[in-house]
Motif scaffolding. Structure first.
Motif, PDB file in Angstrom:
ATOM      1  N   ASN A   1       0.805  -1.222   0.000  1.00 59.58           N
ATOM      2  CA  ASN A   1       0.000   0.000   0.000  1.00 59.58           C
ATOM      3  C   ASN A   1       0.840   1.275   0.000  1.00 59.58           C
ATOM      4  O   ASN A   1       0.385   2.314   0.468  1.00 59.58           O
ATOM      5  CB  ASN A   1      -0.940  -0.006   1.207  1.00 59.58           C
TER       6      ASN A   1
ATOM      7  N   LEU B   1       2.647   3.784  -2.603  1.00 57.62           N
ATOM      8  CA  LEU B   1       2.662   4.147  -4.021  1.00 57.62           C
ATOM      9  C   LEU B   1       3.835   5.063  -4.330  1.00 57.62           C
ATOM     10  O   LEU B   1       4.444   5.645  -3.439  1.00 57.62           O
ATOM     11  CB  LEU B   1       1.355   4.856  -4.383  1.00 57.62           C
TER      12      LEU B   1
ATOM     13  N   ASN C   1      -1.229   4.653   0.073  1.00 55.89           N
ATOM     14  CA  ASN C   1      -2.525   4.471  -0.571  1.00 55.89           C
ATOM     15  C   ASN C   1      -3.566   4.349   0.549  1.00 55.89           C
ATOM     16  O   ASN C   1      -3.909   3.255   0.993  1.00 55.89           O
ATOM     17  CB  ASN C   1      -2.508   3.210  -1.430  1.00 55.89           C
TER      18      ASN C   1
END
Length: 212
Positions: free
Chosen positions: A91, A93, A102
């Motif tokens: 998660n 980015l 994210n």
């Protein structure tokens, strides 16, 4: 020199040649010693991986006490912090060195308890988040006594606010945010934890809220 545990058929602890034996969470493990190459420079890929780990860890280490509870059942072989990293490693980015979380996919808890029905969140004028949801007693993996975990992340300031307030049965709870966060955007989450703190629900992302 290593030490045999429970005789020749048991595990060993300590160092023996190029191997190290150790115990972790009731299990016996063995690993090889790393090969040390002097003056070896990390590759660009290694630098990126380390930076990504450090970035995620920067957020997770802000809430170790929470993760110790909310990821307790994720894996019996992991601590809460290890489990939270494993669950959220994907998660992050962006490309090195510009990373970002994210937030819609970010997890603050993991487990088999039921989540909230029709949850919503709003912000009052006193910089307080008000959560509302429905309690449907038909859920088998839920109890009216389950505690609510309210959590808000303020990315701009790196601040995290959390509280175990109210119960599932109450259908509402409030999270007070400091006045200096007015005007900032909060990423908001809701989760439930059993009364004995041994079980959790998967966290629910309730979206972004502008603090007023």
């Amino acid at each position: 020199m290593g030490r045999l545990n429970n005789g020749p058929n048991g595990g060993f602890s300590g160092k023996a040649g190029s191997f190290i034996g150790y115990n972790w969470k009731g299990g016996s493990y063995i690993r090889g010693l790393p090969r040390i190459k002097k003056n070896r420079q990390p590759t660009p890929g290694q630098l990126a991986a380390r930076a990504k780990f450090a970035y995620l860890n920067m957020w997770l280490k802000k809430m170790p006490d929470i993760m110790a509870i909310t990821f307790r059942s994720y894996s019996p072989k992991m601590t809460g912090m290890m489990a939270s990293y494993s669950c959220n490693a994907g998660n992050v980015l962006g490309d090195y060195p510009d990373f970002q979380i994210n937030f819609p996919a970010f997890m603050i808890s993991h487990g088999e308890l039921s989540g909230a029905d029709n949850p919503t969140v709003s912000c009052d004028d006193d910089c307080t988040l008000t959560y509302n949801w429905e309690w449907l007693s038909g859920h088998q993996k839920a109890s009216s006594k389950d505690a609510c975990l309210l959590l808000a992340i303020i990315p701009e300031t790196g601040s995290i606010y959390a509280s175990f307030e109210s119960t599932r049965y109450a259908n509402t709870a409030r999270l007070k945010i400091a006045k200096e966060q007015v005007g900032k955007v909060a990423e908001v989450y809701l989760s439930f934890v059993s009364f004995d703190r041994l079980k959790c629900s998967k966290s629910q992302y309730l979206g972004q809220v502008v603090l007023t």
